[in-house]
Design a protein around this motif. Structure first.
Motif, PDB file in Angstrom:
ATOM      1  N   ILE A  30      15.003 -31.131 -30.390  1.00 38.97           N
ATOM      2  CA  ILE A  30      13.784 -31.738 -29.857  1.00 38.97           C
ATOM      3  C   ILE A  30      12.582 -31.296 -30.695  1.00 38.97           C
ATOM      4  CG2 ILE A  30      12.209 -31.720 -27.881  1.00 38.97           C
ATOM      5  CD1 ILE A  30      14.534 -31.783 -26.059  1.00 38.97           C
ATOM      6  N   ASP A  31      11.680 -32.226 -30.975  1.00 38.73           N
ATOM      7  CA  ASP A  31      10.534 -31.930 -31.824  1.00 38.73           C
ATOM      8  C   ASP A  31       9.490 -31.102 -31.089  1.00 38.73           C
ATOM      9  OD1 ASP A  31       8.280 -33.732 -30.680  1.00 38.73           O
ATOM     10  OD2 ASP A  31       9.973 -35.081 -30.860  1.00 38.73           O
ATOM     11  N   VAL A  32       8.479 -30.644 -31.860  1.00 42.61           N
ATOM     12  CA  VAL A  32       7.488 -29.719 -31.316  1.00 42.61           C
ATOM     13  C   VAL A  32       6.679 -30.342 -30.188  1.00 42.61           C
ATOM     14  CG1 VAL A  32       5.764 -30.336 -33.067  1.00 42.61           C
ATOM     15  CG2 VAL A  32       5.646 -28.109 -31.959  1.00 42.61           C
ATOM     16  N   GLY A  33       6.381 -31.645 -30.286  1.00 44.88           N
ATOM     17  CA  GLY A  33       5.635 -32.295 -29.219  1.00 44.88           C
ATOM     18  C   GLY A  33       6.443 -32.421 -27.947  1.00 44.88           C
ATOM     19  N   ALA A  34       7.734 -32.799 -28.095  1.00 47.76           N
ATOM     20  CA  ALA A  34       8.605 -32.911 -26.929  1.00 47.76           C
ATOM     21  C   ALA A  34       8.877 -31.545 -26.307  1.00 47.76           C
ATOM     22  CB  ALA A  34       9.921 -33.584 -27.317  1.00 47.76           C
ATOM     23  N   LYS A  35       8.955 -30.501 -27.138  1.00 44.67           N
ATOM     24  CA  LYS A  35       9.124 -29.152 -26.597  1.00 44.67           C
ATOM     25  C   LYS A  35       7.957 -28.797 -25.692  1.00 44.67           C
ATOM     26  CE  LYS A  35      11.836 -27.044 -30.311  1.00 44.67           C
ATOM     27  NZ  LYS A  35      11.825 -26.075 -31.412  1.00 44.67           N
ATOM     28  N   GLU A  36       6.748 -29.151 -26.122  1.00 47.16           N
ATOM     29  CA  GLU A  36       5.573 -28.874 -25.293  1.00 47.16           C
ATOM     30  C   GLU A  36       5.730 -29.537 -23.927  1.00 47.16           C
ATOM     31  OE1 GLU A  36       0.743 -29.670 -25.314  1.00 47.16           O
ATOM     32  OE2 GLU A  36       2.102 -30.999 -26.372  1.00 47.16           O
ATOM     33  N   GLU A  37       6.207 -30.783 -23.925  1.00 47.43           N
ATOM     34  CA  GLU A  37       6.364 -31.511 -22.668  1.00 47.43           C
ATOM     35  C   GLU A  37       7.435 -30.859 -21.784  1.00 47.43           C
ATOM     36  OE1 GLU A  37       7.251 -35.460 -23.850  1.00 47.43           O
ATOM     37  OE2 GLU A  37       5.325 -35.790 -24.836  1.00 47.43           O
ATOM     38  N   ILE A  38       8.552 -30.445 -22.400  1.00 45.67           N
ATOM     39  CA  ILE A  38       9.629 -29.805 -21.638  1.00 45.67           C
ATOM     40  C   ILE A  38       9.146 -28.491 -21.036  1.00 45.67           C
ATOM     41  CG2 ILE A  38      11.913 -28.747 -21.766  1.00 45.67           C
ATOM     42  CD1 ILE A  38      11.989 -31.777 -21.938  1.00 45.67           C
ATOM     43  N   TYR A  39       8.442 -27.692 -21.830  1.00 43.96           N
ATOM     44  CA  TYR A  39       7.964 -26.395 -21.337  1.00 43.96           C
ATOM     45  C   TYR A  39       6.914 -26.573 -20.234  1.00 43.96           C
ATOM     46  CZ  TYR A  39      10.340 -24.203 -25.292  1.00 43.96           C
ATOM     47  OH  TYR A  39      11.274 -23.765 -26.183  1.00 43.96           O
ATOM     48  N   LYS A  40       6.045 -27.566 -20.381  1.00 44.46           N
ATOM     49  CA  LYS A  40       5.069 -27.840 -19.329  1.00 44.46           C
ATOM     50  C   LYS A  40       5.783 -28.245 -18.038  1.00 44.46           C
ATOM     51  CE  LYS A  40       0.887 -29.225 -21.838  1.00 44.46           C
ATOM     52  NZ  LYS A  40      -0.011 -30.367 -22.169  1.00 44.46           N
ATOM     53  N   LEU A  41       6.816 -29.060 -18.184  1.00 40.98           N
ATOM     54  CA  LEU A  41       7.577 -29.489 -17.015  1.00 40.98           C
ATOM     55  C   LEU A  41       8.234 -28.292 -16.341  1.00 40.98           C
ATOM     56  CD1 LEU A  41       8.746 -31.778 -15.281  1.00 40.98           C
ATOM     57  CD2 LEU A  41      10.643 -31.896 -16.903  1.00 40.98           C
ATOM     58  N   MET A  42       8.814 -27.383 -17.146  1.00 45.31           N
ATOM     59  CA  MET A  42       9.417 -26.176 -16.584  1.00 45.31           C
ATOM     60  C   MET A  42       8.383 -25.364 -15.814  1.00 45.31           C
ATOM     61  SD  MET A  42      11.782 -25.144 -19.866  1.00 45.31           S
ATOM     62  CE  MET A  42      12.269 -23.543 -19.214  1.00 45.31           C
ATOM     63  N   ASP A  43       7.190 -25.254 -16.378  1.00 42.89           N
ATOM     64  CA  ASP A  43       6.110 -24.515 -15.729  1.00 42.89           C
ATOM     65  C   ASP A  43       5.729 -25.168 -14.399  1.00 42.89           C
ATOM     66  OD1 ASP A  43       4.124 -22.453 -15.664  1.00 42.89           O
ATOM     67  OD2 ASP A  43       2.638 -23.950 -16.257  1.00 42.89           O
ATOM     68  N   GLN A  44       5.654 -26.508 -14.406  1.00 47.33           N
ATOM     69  CA  GLN A  44       5.306 -27.228 -13.181  1.00 47.33           C
ATOM     70  C   GLN A  44       6.390 -27.058 -12.104  1.00 47.33           C
ATOM     71  OE1 GLN A  44       4.769 -31.221 -14.587  1.00 47.33           O
ATOM     72  NE2 GLN A  44       2.920 -30.725 -15.762  1.00 47.33           N
ATOM     73  N   LEU A  45       7.650 -27.096 -12.527  1.00 47.96           N
ATOM     74  CA  LEU A  45       8.746 -26.917 -11.577  1.00 47.96           C
ATOM     75  C   LEU A  45       8.697 -25.527 -10.957  1.00 47.96           C
ATOM     76  CD1 LEU A  45      11.653 -28.624 -13.549  1.00 47.96           C
ATOM     77  CD2 LEU A  45      10.574 -29.469 -11.460  1.00 47.96           C
ATOM     78  N   ALA A  46       8.436 -24.521 -11.796  1.00 45.47           N
ATOM     79  CA  ALA A  46       8.316 -23.159 -11.269  1.00 45.47           C
ATOM     80  C   ALA A  46       7.177 -23.073 -10.261  1.00 45.47           C
ATOM     81  CB  ALA A  46       8.093 -22.173 -12.414  1.00 45.47           C
ATOM     82  N   GLY A  47       6.074 -23.778 -10.551  1.00 48.82           N
ATOM     83  CA  GLY A  47       4.948 -23.789  -9.632  1.00 48.82           C
ATOM     84  C   GLY A  47       5.279 -24.406  -8.294  1.00 48.82           C
ATOM     85  N   ARG A  48       6.302 -25.279  -8.272  1.00 49.50           N
ATOM     86  CA  ARG A  48       6.728 -25.922  -7.020  1.00 49.50           C
ATOM     87  C   ARG A  48       7.847 -25.151  -6.340  1.00 49.50           C
ATOM     88  NH1 ARG A  48       7.104 -31.504  -9.705  1.00 49.50           N
ATOM     89  NH2 ARG A  48       9.208 -31.535  -8.849  1.00 49.50           N
ATOM     90  N   GLY A  49       8.178 -23.966  -6.893  1.00 46.88           N
ATOM     91  CA  GLY A  49       9.163 -23.118  -6.243  1.00 46.88           C
ATOM     92  C   GLY A  49      10.586 -23.280  -6.741  1.00 46.88           C
ATOM     93  N   VAL A  50      10.792 -24.082  -7.797  1.00 41.82           N
ATOM     94  CA  VAL A  50      12.131 -24.226  -8.367  1.00 41.82           C
ATOM     95  C   VAL A  50      12.443 -22.980  -9.202  1.00 41.82           C
ATOM     96  CG1 VAL A  50      13.618 -25.598  -9.882  1.00 41.82           C
ATOM     97  CG2 VAL A  50      11.929 -26.737  -8.417  1.00 41.82           C
ATOM     98  N   ALA A  51      13.667 -22.485  -9.108  1.00 45.96           N
ATOM     99  CA  ALA A  51      14.126 -21.388  -9.966  1.00 45.96           C
ATOM    100  C   ALA A  51      14.821 -21.983 -11.179  1.00 45.96           C
ATOM    101  CB  ALA A  51      15.083 -20.475  -9.205  1.00 45.96           C
ATOM    102  N   LEU A  52      14.545 -21.436 -12.373  1.00 47.79           N
ATOM    103  CA  LEU A  52      15.133 -21.964 -13.600  1.00 47.79           C
ATOM    104  C   LEU A  52      15.817 -20.851 -14.370  1.00 47.79           C
ATOM    105  CD1 LEU A  52      12.033 -23.436 -13.286  1.00 47.79           C
ATOM    106  CD2 LEU A  52      13.121 -24.895 -14.984  1.00 47.79           C
ATOM    107  N   LEU A  53      17.046 -21.114 -14.795  1.00 44.30           N
ATOM    108  CA  LEU A  53      17.789 -20.192 -15.655  1.00 44.30           C
ATOM    109  C   LEU A  53      17.960 -20.896 -16.990  1.00 44.30           C
ATOM    110  CD1 LEU A  53      19.190 -17.469 -15.894  1.00 44.30           C
ATOM    111  CD2 LEU A  53      21.283 -18.528 -15.016  1.00 44.30           C
ATOM    112  N   ASP A  54      17.287 -20.372 -18.025  1.00 41.32           N
ATOM    113  CA  ASP A  54      17.162 -21.057 -19.312  1.00 41.32           C
ATOM    114  C   ASP A  54      17.936 -20.306 -20.388  1.00 41.32           C
ATOM    115  OD1 ASP A  54      16.323 -22.423 -21.569  1.00 41.32           O
ATOM    116  OD2 ASP A  54      14.370 -21.444 -21.648  1.00 41.32           O
ATOM    117  N   ALA A  55      18.976 -20.956 -20.937  1.00 40.73           N
ATOM    118  CA  ALA A  55      19.691 -20.417 -22.098  1.00 40.73           C
ATOM    119  C   ALA A  55      19.164 -21.163 -23.311  1.00 40.73           C
ATOM    120  CB  ALA A  55      21.194 -20.625 -21.942  1.00 40.73           C
ATOM    121  N   PRO A  56      18.155 -20.624 -24.015  1.00 41.52           N
ATOM    122  CA  PRO A  56      17.475 -21.364 -25.076  1.00 41.52           C
ATOM    123  C   PRO A  56      18.324 -21.501 -26.329  1.00 41.52           C
ATOM    124  CG  PRO A  56      16.655 -19.139 -24.990  1.00 41.52           C
ATOM    125  CD  PRO A  56      17.601 -19.289 -23.833  1.00 41.52           C
ATOM    126  N   VAL A  57      17.812 -22.314 -27.249  1.00 43.62           N
ATOM    127  CA  VAL A  57      18.470 -22.519 -28.531  1.00 43.62           C
ATOM    128  C   VAL A  57      18.682 -21.185 -29.210  1.00 43.62           C
ATOM    129  CG1 VAL A  57      18.241 -23.561 -30.810  1.00 43.62           C
ATOM    130  CG2 VAL A  57      17.464 -24.801 -28.786  1.00 43.62           C
TER     131      VAL A  57
END
Length: 498
Positions: A435-462
């Motif tokens: 995924i390109d740098v712009g799409a990464k920004e969108e994915i990370y923002k989405l992860m941040d928003q999900l965490a803000g809504r109380g979702v737990a995330l387990l991330d095994a990064p590249v």
């Protein structure tokens, strides 16, 4: 065809290509010299893969021309491209994993005598090409037993066996460990020294800075600029790729963790049954799962999702008192997995974007009463429209076959499918792979928003990107050296690295 040093090895002039009314490439031109490494970068959907497939004969352009050694050519097939010395190594490796290394290198081009395949010749010639790429294995090795990194080198050996003068590498390090990537870089430098030209596509801009002699940047199917070796810096590439300042990328909003979403004790996976894992994960928390390729990160995630049931141990959620035995059990408990291999495990490629986005929610959204079990098309349309908008999926229509989306947009479809079910725990296996740098920004923002809504995330990064979107100071190493998640937590900060 002998090379004329006065002409570029490859010249692409004003190439254009459309799909179903969508302009994938428009008026794109570039040149490539013999023995040069040219990087082509751009956001997902910028047209990079389409351009590479045209050059490699996988598809033909609607307009424009291609010149080899100054002579116009029409590359209408892969076989014709190979005859011209052009070989493509796709992001998704194209090897027959049930065959030997030697059989793969000469697949379709087997030397024969009296109608019989000369296995001794294949063995001897394969050793020569394997040595060129620094791979010390027997040609009799079955491909499925090799790591992804070694399979990548087999693909390069296969390309060299065709006497390739130009090798196109599409995201070659997307699944490699740092050690394997460094080995690949050395091979690229060796090929360049032998006069082989490399066209290199990667979203890892640090690699591009290291390897590329020149960089051509695409955005929305058009060429937006070219950078010389001296100008080849990440900030310049990103500016041309997305047309905006990236100093604000990957900012993290602190979230106060809530109650435990999952508590795992002495969990043993089939891959590492001698190494128990224990950890807890709280609501609103993003935890990074660190480990080298083969350390067992994916195996842990699939055990939590019930795809490969755990050997032993306990796992407690609001709806489970043991590890799930099936994926259906995990989904019912609010646990969703975005797998590492999106094409084989995350998507149904012949189906449309809409069908893929609504696939996970079909049971929830089915019609009720006498029509129970029938498809609720209005609910399906709503899910599709919402997720395309939320995930910013680049597609002409939700009826577009998902196979033809860029890798980054395919990944967004995978995530959107699960987000429509409002997960309590989201398992992410290399979510930004390819995924390109712009799409990464969108994915990370989405992860941040999900965490803000109380979702737990387990991330095994590249692999190689251990410092990712995680809360506090915790991460774990899986496999040989298991550590308790509650004792080690890396920080979210270094997400700007690519």
């Amino acid at each position: 065809m002998p090379h004329d040093p006065n002409n570029p090895l490859l010249e692409v002039r004003r190439i254009g290509k459309s799909f179903a009314g969508v302009q994938a490439l428009k008026d794109v031109s570039l040149t490539l010299q013999s023995g040069e490494t040219l990087a082509v970068v751009g956001e997902n959907g910028a047209g990079k893969s389409t351009l590479m497939r045209i050059i490699a004969g996988v598809m033909t352009p609607d307009e424009g021309e291609i010149l080899i050694d100054g002579q116009p050519v029409r590359i209408s097939s892969v076989a014709q491209a190979l005859k011209l010395g052009i070989s493509l190594i796709p992001q998704e490796l194209n090897l027959a994993d049930n065959l030997t290394v030697g059989a793969n290198i000469f697949l379709g081009r087997e030397p024969k005598r009296f109608g019989l395949i000369e296995k001794a010749t294949i063995d001897a010639e394969s050793r020569k090409y394997l040595k060129m790429v620094g791979l010390d294995i027997s040609p009799q090795t079955i491909v499925s037993t090799l790591t992804i990194g070694k399979q990548q080198l087999v693909e390069i050996a296969k390309a060299l066996s065709t006497n390739a003068r130009l090798i196109i590498m599409d995201e070659p390090t997307s699944s490699l460990s740092e050690h394997e990537a460094q080995k690949l870089f050395k091979v690229v430098q060796d090929l360049k020294a032998r006069g082989v030209s490399i066209m290199y596509i990667s979203h890892r801009l640090g690699e591009v800075e290291t390897l590329a002699d020149r960089v051509v940047v695409l955005r929305d199917g058009e060429r937006t600029g070219e950078l010389s070796r001296e100008q080849n810096q990440r900030k310049n590439m990103v500016q041309l790729m997305i047309g905006r300042d990236v100093s604000r990328f990957y900012q993290r909003t602190p979230h106060r963790p809530g109650a435990d979403v999952i508590s795992v004790k002495e969990l043993r996976t089939p891959a590492y049954p001698r190494h128990p894992l224990s950890f807890t994960l709280r609501a609103g928390e993003i935890v990074g799962l660190a480990g080298l390729v083969g350390a067992g990160r994916s195996e842990l995630l699939t055990a939590l999702f019930g795809v490969t049931p755990a050997v032993s141990g306990t796992m407690i959620t609001s709806k489970l008192s043991r590890p799930p035995r099936t994926a259906r059990e995990a989904i019912a408990a609010g646990i969703m997995l975005a797998p590492e291999d999106r094409r084989h495990a995350g998507l149904v490629l012949p189906m449309s974007v809409k069908r893929n986005l609504s696939l996970a929610s079909l049971r929830r959204d089915q019609r009720r009463g006498l029509l129970r079990g029938f498809l609720n098309t209005s609910a399906e349309n709503q899910v599709s429209a919402t997720m395309i908008d939320l995930m910013r999926i680049k597609t002409a229509t939700d009826r577009q076959v998902v196979r033809y989306l860029s890798g980054g947009n395919q990944q967004k479809v995978v995530l959107g499918k699960w987000l429509s079910l409002e997960p309590k725990l989201l398992l992410l296996d290399e979510p930004t792979r390819g995924i390109d740098v712009g799409a990464k920004e969108e994915i990370y923002k989405l992860m941040d928003q999900l965490a803000g809504r109380g979702v737990a995330l387990l991330d095994a990064p590249v692999s190689g990107g251990v410092k990712r979107a995680v809360d506090g100071s915790l991460s774990i190493m899986v496999g040989g050296s298991a550590a308790d998640l509650d004792r080690v937590r890396p920080v979210f900060g270094a997400m700007g690295k690519t």
